[in-house]
Design an enzyme around this catalytic site. Structure first.
Site, PDB file in Angstrom:
ATOM      1  N   ARG A 152       0.868  -1.173   0.000  1.00  0.00           N
ATOM      2  CA  ARG A 152       0.000   0.000   0.000  1.00  0.00           C
ATOM      3  C   ARG A 152       0.910   1.230   0.000  1.00  0.00           C
ATOM      4  O   ARG A 152       2.044   1.189   0.479  1.00  0.00           O
ATOM      5  CB  ARG A 152      -0.894   0.033   1.237  1.00  0.00           C
ATOM      6  CG  ARG A 152      -1.843  -1.145   1.374  1.00  0.00           C
ATOM      7  CD  ARG A 152      -2.649  -1.018   2.660  1.00  0.00           C
ATOM      8  NE  ARG A 152      -3.618  -2.097   2.828  1.00  0.00           N
ATOM      9  CZ  ARG A 152      -3.404  -3.204   3.518  1.00  0.00           C
ATOM     10  NH1 ARG A 152      -2.225  -3.380   4.114  1.00  0.00           N
ATOM     11  NH2 ARG A 152      -4.335  -4.130   3.623  1.00  0.00           N
ATOM     12  N   LYS A 176      -2.473  -2.128   7.917  1.00  0.00           N
ATOM     13  CA  LYS A 176      -3.623  -1.535   8.591  1.00  0.00           C
ATOM     14  C   LYS A 176      -3.753  -2.083  10.005  1.00  0.00           C
ATOM     15  O   LYS A 176      -3.521  -3.267  10.242  1.00  0.00           O
ATOM     16  CB  LYS A 176      -4.899  -1.835   7.803  1.00  0.00           C
ATOM     17  CG  LYS A 176      -5.003  -1.061   6.488  1.00  0.00           C
ATOM     18  CD  LYS A 176      -6.348  -1.305   5.830  1.00  0.00           C
ATOM     19  CE  LYS A 176      -6.519  -0.442   4.595  1.00  0.00           C
ATOM     20  NZ  LYS A 176      -7.840  -0.648   3.953  1.00  0.00           N
ATOM     21  N   HIS A 247      -2.221   2.341  -5.780  1.00  0.00           N
ATOM     22  CA  HIS A 247      -2.953   1.127  -5.445  1.00  0.00           C
ATOM     23  C   HIS A 247      -3.185   0.254  -6.676  1.00  0.00           C
ATOM     24  O   HIS A 247      -3.352  -0.959  -6.555  1.00  0.00           O
ATOM     25  CB  HIS A 247      -4.291   1.489  -4.803  1.00  0.00           C
ATOM     26  CG  HIS A 247      -4.701   0.546  -3.706  1.00  0.00           C
ATOM     27  ND1 HIS A 247      -4.041   0.462  -2.497  1.00  0.00           N
ATOM     28  CD2 HIS A 247      -5.687  -0.383  -3.653  1.00  0.00           C
ATOM     29  CE1 HIS A 247      -4.619  -0.458  -1.741  1.00  0.00           C
ATOM     30  NE2 HIS A 247      -5.600  -1.000  -2.420  1.00  0.00           N
ATOM     31  N   ARG A 250      -0.630  -2.305  -6.788  1.00  0.00           N
ATOM     32  CA  ARG A 250      -0.930  -3.384  -5.834  1.00  0.00           C
ATOM     33  C   ARG A 250      -1.943  -4.356  -6.440  1.00  0.00           C
ATOM     34  O   ARG A 250      -1.781  -5.581  -6.339  1.00  0.00           O
ATOM     35  CB  ARG A 250      -1.464  -2.758  -4.551  1.00  0.00           C
ATOM     36  CG  ARG A 250      -1.911  -3.734  -3.467  1.00  0.00           C
ATOM     37  CD  ARG A 250      -2.234  -2.924  -2.211  1.00  0.00           C
ATOM     38  NE  ARG A 250      -3.074  -3.630  -1.250  1.00  0.00           N
ATOM     39  CZ  ARG A 250      -2.599  -4.416  -0.281  1.00  0.00           C
ATOM     40  NH1 ARG A 250      -1.304  -4.610  -0.168  1.00  0.00           N
ATOM     41  NH2 ARG A 250      -3.420  -5.001   0.574  1.00  0.00           N
ATOM     42  N   HIS A 273      -4.495  -9.082   3.782  1.00  0.00           N
ATOM     43  CA  HIS A 273      -5.952  -9.073   3.926  1.00  0.00           C
ATOM     44  C   HIS A 273      -6.366  -9.972   5.093  1.00  0.00           C
ATOM     45  O   HIS A 273      -5.922 -11.113   5.185  1.00  0.00           O
ATOM     46  CB  HIS A 273      -6.632  -9.592   2.650  1.00  0.00           C
ATOM     47  CG  HIS A 273      -6.559  -8.628   1.510  1.00  0.00           C
ATOM     48  ND1 HIS A 273      -6.791  -9.000   0.205  1.00  0.00           N
ATOM     49  CD2 HIS A 273      -6.296  -7.303   1.468  1.00  0.00           C
ATOM     50  CE1 HIS A 273      -6.668  -7.950  -0.589  1.00  0.00           C
ATOM     51  NE2 HIS A 273      -6.367  -6.915   0.158  1.00  0.00           N
ATOM     52  N   TYR A 282      -9.919 -10.686  -7.045  1.00  0.00           N
ATOM     53  CA  TYR A 282      -8.962 -10.930  -8.119  1.00  0.00           C
ATOM     54  C   TYR A 282      -9.332 -12.169  -8.939  1.00  0.00           C
ATOM     55  O   TYR A 282      -8.906 -12.298 -10.083  1.00  0.00           O
ATOM     56  CB  TYR A 282      -7.546 -11.038  -7.551  1.00  0.00           C
ATOM     57  CG  TYR A 282      -7.138  -9.765  -6.868  1.00  0.00           C
ATOM     58  CD1 TYR A 282      -6.936  -8.596  -7.602  1.00  0.00           C
ATOM     59  CD2 TYR A 282      -7.009  -9.703  -5.482  1.00  0.00           C
ATOM     60  CE1 TYR A 282      -6.599  -7.413  -6.973  1.00  0.00           C
ATOM     61  CE2 TYR A 282      -6.675  -8.514  -4.852  1.00  0.00           C
ATOM     62  CZ  TYR A 282      -6.479  -7.377  -5.593  1.00  0.00           C
ATOM     63  OH  TYR A 282      -6.159  -6.198  -4.971  1.00  0.00           O
TER      64      TYR A 282
END
Length: 302
Positions: A152, A176, A247, A250, A273, A282
């Site tokens: 990120r 995150k 992004h 990414r 994630h 994806y």
């Protein structure tokens, strides 16, 4: 029985500590939540409502005022998440006996497939970097890490030298919610990062910036906005007409891995994630590629 609020300043300071330390939210999330709370406080003050003891109807009206000029579903969802966080904090600290935000419902997020670059487009972006410029090797190393490791932009600008282990070929990334993960470094990224380190040694570094992997010409850490500017400029120079951000690299990292046979759970770990469902988008991109192949290559469609 609910506690009495001593002062709004102390309450807001305690809320900040709650978000950062007890909830473990990233600085960007905390900043967004506090900005949205400031708007709700402004609304409450204008309507002579106590921001701590709002009831559901008052909260719903306030939420409508905050969201009515926001078209983005993601932003609306973030505003509601921030309101939930505020009242959960008040309940947790015993300032209220009941959470009025419990019944608030956010907008259902539409599942839009993200923009992805082809390998040719990625190569054109890399080739557009002027390596003779002062920032050339830095920009190439950054691009290789964004695309080669799926970082990120916030992870890239906060990346520390002390967490890059070139001999072991991996980085320790803080994502995150301050969650850490190990991310491999590709040989190409290592090579360009090595070139950048040689140049970086002669740059004027501020004392507080010495451990940051990427700095600007003034020796300060790069900002997210600067990385966005660099990526968009490279796209323009490479003749790419898609709307591209850091992004996008990414997304391209994950999509290209999946297209070449990588396991979805491995990609989930690489991206950091929590939920596999987030990574599953994806697979939809891959289906689009399969359909495009049928349309282009099957004789019935020629």
């Amino acid at each position: 029985m609910a506690k009495e609020v001593k002062s709004e300043a102390d309450l807001l300071k305690a809320y900040h500590t709650y978000l950062r330390l007890e909830r473990g939210y990233s600085p960007n999330t905390v900043e967004g939540y506090e900005a949205d709370l400031a708007k709700l406080r402004e609304y409450a003050a204008g309507h002579q409502i106590d921001i701590v003891h709002m009831d559901f109807d008052q909260l719903q009206e306030g939420l409508y005022a905050l969201c009515k000029e926001v078209s983005s579903e993601a932003t609306q969802a973030r505003i509601i998440a921030g309101i939930h966080a505020w009242f959960k904090f008040l309940l947790y600290k015993d300032y209220i006996d009941q959470d009025p935000s419990e019944l608030l419902e956010g907008p259902r997020k539409s599942k839009h497939l993200p923009t992805v670059l082809t390998l040719d487009e990625v190569n054109r972006m890399m080739a557009a970097i002027d390596l003779s410029s002062n920032e050339g090797h830095r920009n190439r190393a950054m691009m290789e890490m964004l695309y080669g490791s799926g970082l990120r932009v916030s992870e890239l600008v906060n990346l520390k030298l002390s967490r890059i282990y070139l001999a072991e070929h991996y980085m320790l990334i803080e994502g995150k919610g301050s969650k850490q993960r190990l991310v491999p470094l590709s040989p190409v990224a290592e090579e360009w990062f090595g070139y950048w380190l040689q140049e970086r040694a002669s740059w004027p570094l501020k004392p507080e910036s010495k451990d940051y992997a990427f700095v600007n010409r003034y020796g300060r850490p790069l900002t997210r906005a600067m990385v966005f500017t660099i990526v968009r400029k490279l796209c323009a120079e490479a003749g790419i007409i898609k709307t591209v951000s850091p992004h996008t690299l990414r997304h391209s990292f994950a999509t290209h891995l999946l297209q070449n046979g990588a396991d979805l759970r491995i990609i989930q770990q690489l991206l950091g994630h929590e939920d596999l469902a987030t990574t599953e988008i994806y697979t939809h991109l891959n289906v689009q590629d399969l359909r495009q192949a049928v349309l282009q290559c099957h004789p019935a469609n020629r």
